[in-house]
Write a protein that holds these residues in place. Structure first.
Motif, PDB file in Angstrom:
ATOM      1  N   THR A  73      31.829  42.362 -80.363  1.00  0.00           N
ATOM      2  CA  THR A  73      31.440  41.774 -81.735  1.00  0.00           C
ATOM      3  C   THR A  73      32.912  40.956 -82.162  1.00  0.00           C
ATOM      4  O   THR A  73      33.877  41.812 -81.637  1.00  0.00           O
ATOM      5  N   ASP A  74      32.725  40.105 -83.003  1.00  0.00           N
ATOM      6  CA  ASP A  74      33.987  39.600 -83.727  1.00  0.00           C
ATOM      7  C   ASP A  74      35.209  39.523 -82.590  1.00  0.00           C
ATOM      8  O   ASP A  74      36.440  39.853 -82.868  1.00  0.00           O
ATOM      9  N   SER A  75      34.933  38.613 -81.449  1.00  0.00           N
ATOM     10  CA  SER A  75      36.102  38.407 -80.536  1.00  0.00           C
ATOM     11  C   SER A  75      36.132  36.871 -80.206  1.00  0.00           C
ATOM     12  O   SER A  75      35.120  36.301 -80.648  1.00  0.00           O
ATOM     13  N   ILE A  76      37.274  36.660 -79.801  1.00  0.00           N
ATOM     14  CA  ILE A  76      37.640  35.279 -79.521  1.00  0.00           C
ATOM     15  C   ILE A  76      38.009  34.764 -78.115  1.00  0.00           C
ATOM     16  O   ILE A  76      39.013  35.652 -77.360  1.00  0.00           O
ATOM     17  N   LEU A  77      37.506  33.867 -77.489  1.00  0.00           N
ATOM     18  CA  LEU A  77      37.794  33.367 -76.191  1.00  0.00           C
ATOM     19  C   LEU A  77      38.544  31.896 -76.256  1.00  0.00           C
ATOM     20  O   LEU A  77      37.613  31.219 -76.784  1.00  0.00           O
ATOM     21  N   VAL A  78      39.699  31.605 -76.151  1.00  0.00           N
ATOM     22  CA  VAL A  78      40.039  30.334 -76.344  1.00  0.00           C
ATOM     23  C   VAL A  78      40.864  29.835 -74.951  1.00  0.00           C
ATOM     24  O   VAL A  78      41.804  30.584 -74.559  1.00  0.00           O
ATOM     25  N   GLY A  79      40.769  28.766 -74.676  1.00  0.00           N
ATOM     26  CA  GLY A  79      41.582  27.832 -73.647  1.00  0.00           C
ATOM     27  C   GLY A  79      41.279  28.553 -72.155  1.00  0.00           C
ATOM     28  O   GLY A  79      42.107  28.421 -71.423  1.00  0.00           O
ATOM     29  N   ASN A  80      39.943  29.040 -71.880  1.00  0.00           N
ATOM     30  CA  ASN A  80      39.681  29.598 -70.672  1.00  0.00           C
ATOM     31  C   ASN A  80      38.798  28.554 -69.869  1.00  0.00           C
ATOM     32  O   ASN A  80      38.033  27.847 -70.487  1.00  0.00           O
ATOM     33  N   THR A  81      38.858  28.816 -68.696  1.00  0.00           N
ATOM     34  CA  THR A  81      37.965  28.234 -67.709  1.00  0.00           C
ATOM     35  C   THR A  81      37.060  28.978 -66.754  1.00  0.00           C
ATOM     36  O   THR A  81      37.734  30.039 -66.384  1.00  0.00           O
ATOM     37  N   ALA A  82      35.981  28.463 -66.348  1.00  0.00           N
ATOM     38  CA  ALA A  82      35.434  29.445 -65.273  1.00  0.00           C
ATOM     39  C   ALA A  82      34.675  28.352 -64.373  1.00  0.00           C
ATOM     40  O   ALA A  82      33.975  27.553 -64.734  1.00  0.00           O
ATOM     41  N   SER A  83      34.782  28.739 -63.044  1.00  0.00           N
ATOM     42  CA  SER A  83      34.415  27.788 -61.983  1.00  0.00           C
ATOM     43  C   SER A  83      33.881  28.485 -60.936  1.00  0.00           C
ATOM     44  O   SER A  83      34.552  29.524 -60.643  1.00  0.00           O
ATOM     45  N   THR A  84      32.984  28.063 -60.104  1.00  0.00           N
ATOM     46  CA  THR A  84      32.658  28.605 -58.811  1.00  0.00           C
ATOM     47  C   THR A  84      32.113  29.897 -58.720  1.00  0.00           C
ATOM     48  O   THR A  84      32.330  30.683 -57.845  1.00  0.00           O
ATOM     49  N   ASN A  85      31.738  30.343 -60.052  1.00  0.00           N
ATOM     50  CA  ASN A  85      31.096  31.853 -60.131  1.00  0.00           C
ATOM     51  C   ASN A  85      29.614  31.539 -59.699  1.00  0.00           C
ATOM     52  O   ASN A  85      28.971  30.546 -60.117  1.00  0.00           O
ATOM     53  N   GLU A  86      29.142  32.664 -59.011  1.00  0.00           N
ATOM     54  CA  GLU A  86      27.742  32.382 -58.631  1.00  0.00           C
ATOM     55  C   GLU A  86      26.735  32.291 -59.698  1.00  0.00           C
ATOM     56  O   GLU A  86      25.568  31.445 -59.378  1.00  0.00           O
ATOM     57  N   LEU A  87      26.599  32.858 -60.843  1.00  0.00           N
ATOM     58  CA  LEU A  87      25.829  32.888 -61.896  1.00  0.00           C
ATOM     59  C   LEU A  87      26.311  31.565 -62.987  1.00  0.00           C
ATOM     60  O   LEU A  87      25.984  30.771 -63.204  1.00  0.00           O
ATOM     61  N   ASN A  88      26.840  32.406 -63.772  1.00  0.00           N
ATOM     62  CA  ASN A  88      27.550  31.551 -64.894  1.00  0.00           C
ATOM     63  C   ASN A  88      28.928  31.694 -65.205  1.00  0.00           C
ATOM     64  O   ASN A  88      29.522  32.783 -64.709  1.00  0.00           O
ATOM     65  N   GLY A  89      29.444  30.892 -65.813  1.00  0.00           N
ATOM     66  CA  GLY A  89      30.901  30.674 -66.468  1.00  0.00           C
ATOM     67  C   GLY A  89      31.065  31.850 -67.483  1.00  0.00           C
ATOM     68  O   GLY A  89      31.943  32.574 -67.417  1.00  0.00           O
ATOM     69  N   PHE A  90      30.157  31.723 -68.669  1.00  0.00           N
ATOM     70  CA  PHE A  90      30.496  32.539 -69.836  1.00  0.00           C
ATOM     71  C   PHE A  90      29.083  33.211 -70.210  1.00  0.00           C
ATOM     72  O   PHE A  90      27.953  32.295 -70.293  1.00  0.00           O
ATOM     73  N   VAL A  91      28.931  34.299 -70.547  1.00  0.00           N
ATOM     74  CA  VAL A  91      27.627  35.001 -70.983  1.00  0.00           C
ATOM     75  C   VAL A  91      27.903  36.017 -72.077  1.00  0.00           C
ATOM     76  O   VAL A  91      28.781  36.712 -72.016  1.00  0.00           O
ATOM     77  N   ALA A  92      27.325  35.800 -73.141  1.00  0.00           N
ATOM     78  CA  ALA A  92      27.478  36.792 -74.239  1.00  0.00           C
ATOM     79  C   ALA A  92      25.845  37.484 -74.521  1.00  0.00           C
ATOM     80  O   ALA A  92      25.013  36.621 -74.739  1.00  0.00           O
ATOM     81  N   SER A  93      25.924  38.775 -73.980  1.00  0.00           N
ATOM     82  CA  SER A  93      24.471  39.132 -74.029  1.00  0.00           C
ATOM     83  C   SER A  93      23.915  39.538 -75.266  1.00  0.00           C
ATOM     84  O   SER A  93      24.514  39.428 -76.419  1.00  0.00           O
ATOM     85  N   THR A  94      22.736  39.721 -75.399  1.00  0.00           N
ATOM     86  CA  THR A  94      22.027  40.272 -76.684  1.00  0.00           C
ATOM     87  C   THR A  94      22.977  41.479 -77.168  1.00  0.00           C
ATOM     88  O   THR A  94      23.395  42.462 -76.397  1.00  0.00           O
ATOM     89  N   GLY A  95      23.139  41.329 -78.406  1.00  0.00           N
ATOM     90  CA  GLY A  95      23.834  42.535 -79.120  1.00  0.00           C
ATOM     91  C   GLY A  95      25.297  41.851 -79.450  1.00  0.00           C
ATOM     92  O   GLY A  95      26.157  42.609 -80.220  1.00  0.00           O
ATOM     93  N   SER A  96      25.816  40.955 -78.630  1.00  0.00           N
ATOM     94  CA  SER A  96      27.089  40.356 -78.995  1.00  0.00           C
ATOM     95  C   SER A  96      26.773  39.673 -80.392  1.00  0.00           C
ATOM     96  O   SER A  96      25.801  38.695 -80.402  1.00  0.00           O
ATOM     97  N   LYS A  97      27.820  39.576 -81.144  1.00  0.00           N
ATOM     98  CA  LYS A  97      27.752  38.571 -82.552  1.00  0.00           C
ATOM     99  C   LYS A  97      28.936  38.410 -83.166  1.00  0.00           C
ATOM    100  O   LYS A  97      29.932  39.259 -82.959  1.00  0.00           O
ATOM    101  N   GLY A  98      29.455  37.369 -83.568  1.00  0.00           N
ATOM    102  CA  GLY A  98      30.356  37.084 -84.233  1.00  0.00           C
ATOM    103  C   GLY A  98      31.529  36.560 -83.385  1.00  0.00           C
ATOM    104  O   GLY A  98      32.797  36.566 -83.921  1.00  0.00           O
ATOM    105  N   ASN A  99      31.068  36.178 -82.291  1.00  0.00           N
ATOM    106  CA  ASN A  99      32.183  35.681 -81.395  1.00  0.00           C
ATOM    107  C   ASN A  99      32.365  34.301 -81.497  1.00  0.00           C
ATOM    108  O   ASN A  99      31.485  33.659 -81.666  1.00  0.00           O
ATOM    109  N   VAL A 100      33.831  33.925 -81.051  1.00  0.00           N
ATOM    110  CA  VAL A 100      34.062  32.544 -80.815  1.00  0.00           C
ATOM    111  C   VAL A 100      34.444  32.029 -79.458  1.00  0.00           C
ATOM    112  O   VAL A 100      35.351  32.882 -79.096  1.00  0.00           O
ATOM    113  N   LEU A 101      33.717  31.267 -78.822  1.00  0.00           N
ATOM    114  CA  LEU A 101      33.823  30.668 -77.558  1.00  0.00           C
ATOM    115  C   LEU A 101      34.256  29.423 -77.395  1.00  0.00           C
ATOM    116  O   LEU A 101      33.789  28.518 -78.132  1.00  0.00           O
TER     117      LEU A 101
END
Length: 144
Positions: A116-144
């Protein structure tokens, strides 16, 4: 007389070989490693700034901290078979993750699990097998 000349010539050859060996060792010590950087799973519990690439996962294990990659990379796969995400945050709040490039993991680049209430800024994700960014159920108030 001939033996003195031969001894001087041998001494000169030894000096040249020694100098060449020293030069080779100096150059080898200055050359970057093909996989320079920190290895394994890095668990952080306080503000952390990377100073080189990290080879393996990063787990953020505290509230209100910042991971600043300063343009360095988090590179997979992780040698720790239990860590399949590049950067993992679980059950924390107030986390900031900045300027990270994450690639090559068996699961996700960045995973927020009930964060909760977290920030991800200026990040990149590549060539990961599933996803670049995941916020699961129960995550809230985050800024991506």
């Amino acid at each position: 007389m001939a033996s003195r000349v031969r001894d001087r010539e041998m001494s000169e050859v030894r000096r040249r070989v020694l100098r060449a060996g020293v030069v080779v060792l100096l150059l080898a010590s200055l050359a970057p490693s093909a996989r320079a950087g920190t290895p394994g799973t890095m668990t952080i519990t306080s503000d952390t700034t990377l100073t080189e690439d990290h080879f393996g996962s990063i787990e953020i294990a505290a509230d209100d901290i910042t991971l600043y990659c300063a343009g360095f990379s988090v590179v997979g796969p992780s040698p720790d078979l239990d860590m399949v995400d590049g950067v993992f945050v679980g059950h924390h709040s107030g986390v900031t993750i900045k300027n990270c490039s994450v690639s090559g993991f068996a699961n996700n680049g960045f995973t927020l699990f009930r964060v909760t209430d977290s920030i991800l800024v200026g990040n990149t994700a590549s060539t990961n097998e599933l996803n670049g960014f995941v916020a699961s159920t129960g995550s809230k108030g985050n800024v991506l």
